[in-house]
Design an enzyme around this catalytic site. Structure first.
Site, mmCIF file in Angstrom:
data_model
loop_
_atom_site.group_PDB
_atom_site.id
_atom_site.type_symbol
_atom_site.label_atom_id
_atom_site.label_comp_id
_atom_site.label_asym_id
_atom_site.label_seq_id
_atom_site.Cartn_x
_atom_site.Cartn_y
_atom_site.Cartn_z
ATOM 1 C CB VAL A 71 -1.001 0.029 1.186
ATOM 2 C CG1 VAL A 71 -2.019 -1.093 1.072
ATOM 3 C CG2 VAL A 71 -0.268 0.000 2.524
ATOM 4 C CG ASN A 97 -7.397 -3.444 8.277
ATOM 5 O OD1 ASN A 97 -7.609 -3.162 9.445
ATOM 6 N ND2 ASN A 97 -6.710 -4.538 7.935
ATOM 7 C CB SER A 149 -5.309 3.789 16.320
ATOM 8 O OG SER A 149 -4.943 3.391 17.629
ATOM 9 C CE1 TYR A 162 -0.743 1.431 14.697
ATOM 10 C CE2 TYR A 162 -1.733 2.521 16.588
ATOM 11 C CZ TYR A 162 -1.821 1.622 15.542
ATOM 12 O OH TYR A 162 -2.982 0.925 15.331
ATOM 13 C CE LYS A 166 -3.241 3.074 12.609
ATOM 14 N NZ LYS A 166 -3.853 2.435 11.420
ATOM 15 C CB THR A 194 -5.951 -2.830 23.841
ATOM 16 O OG1 THR A 194 -5.215 -1.634 24.172
ATOM 17 C CG2 THR A 194 -5.004 -4.019 23.868
#
Length: 265
Positions: A71, A97, A149, A162, A166, A194
């Site tokens: 991707v 995703n 997220s 991360y 997000k 989580t």
């Protein structure tokens, strides 16, 4: 005579829909691919790992197509989209995703690692949308679901790149919804808490934390959520199903936590 409500229930909530899911070979992507198929959709299962993509497509059966795609590559995402449309005729919904873990802090993460995490988790979501948007705009309808997220909504120590990626996905989702809503394209984002997918397990391992099978660590983690449990893959698949369905046909620009109430704290 069958009433319309009964007919819809029998038909499946995605009956006749053509869908594409990236990162479909494991975790949340796999669970969503299986759920979409159970609800009547045809599913193009894209993954960087060709064996993983083939495995989930074979589990679904004739209604699935296995695709291999990186991707972070415009060429790959465009080819992935082209093949899905060639096979199905058109695409109704795409779930961007695919993602990776991203540990470290602003002071210690390396430039190379930052580029990799941002490349997959943010650029990859953009390129997936970029590839499918011209098709959806031409048709005058379509659904894009972006995987964000809880880390894009609240600060979480130790996963700086991360959460940065997000947070970017969340902003990008709103922007896409505003720009492409007039063309009939709905864009929403899901923000899981989580859930012990392979991605979360890798993140825990990178941080030196206990594994997914550590009951004591899991219990401690669950206590951080108001609902006092960790998430399950079907919690996300259920929301993705709703957003992809006609039930959500006036829902766009939404940022949806699936986190047991954690982001409300």
């Amino acid at each position: 005579m069958i009433h319309r409500r009964e007919e819809a229930a029998v038909a499946g909530r995605l009956e006749g829909k053509n869908t594409l899911i990236t990162g479909a070979g494991s975790g949340l992507g796999r669970a969503t691919a299986l759920r979409f198929a159970r609800e009547g959709a045809r599913v193009a299962c894209a993954d960087l790992d060709p064996d993983a993509a083939r495995s989930v497509a074979e589990e679904i059966g004739p209604a699935a197509l296995a695709l291999t795609a990186d991707v972070t590559s415009l060429r790959d995402t465009e080819e992935m989209t082209r093949r899905a449309i060639a096979e199905f005729g058109h695409l109704d919904a795409v779930f961007a995703n695919a993602g990776v873990a991203g540990t470290g802090t602003a002071a210690d993460v390396t430039e190379e690692y930052w580029d990799r995490v941002i490349g997959i988790n943010l650029k990859g979501v953009w390129l997936t949308g970029r590839a499918v948007l011209p098709h959806m705009v031409e048709r005058g309808e379509g659904v894009i679901i972006n995987q964000a997220s809880m880390g894009g909504l609240v600060g979480i120590p130790g996963i700086f790149p991360y959460t940065a990626a997000k947070g970017g996905v969340i902003a990008m989702t709103r922007q896409m919804a505003v720009e492409y809503g007039p063309s009939g394209v709905r864009v929403n984002a899901i923000c899981p808490g989580t859930i012990f997918t392979p991605l979360v397990a890798r993140s825990r391992a990178e941080r030196g934390a206990s594994g997914a099978d550590d009951a004591e660590a899991n219990a401690a983690a669950a206590r951080r959520f108001p609902l006092r449990r960790l998430g399950e893959v079907d919690d996300v698949a259920s929301l993705a199903l709703y957003l992809a369905s006609d039930e959500a046909n006036w829902v766009s620009g939404g940022i949806y936590p699936v986190d047991g109430g954690r982001a409300a704290m």
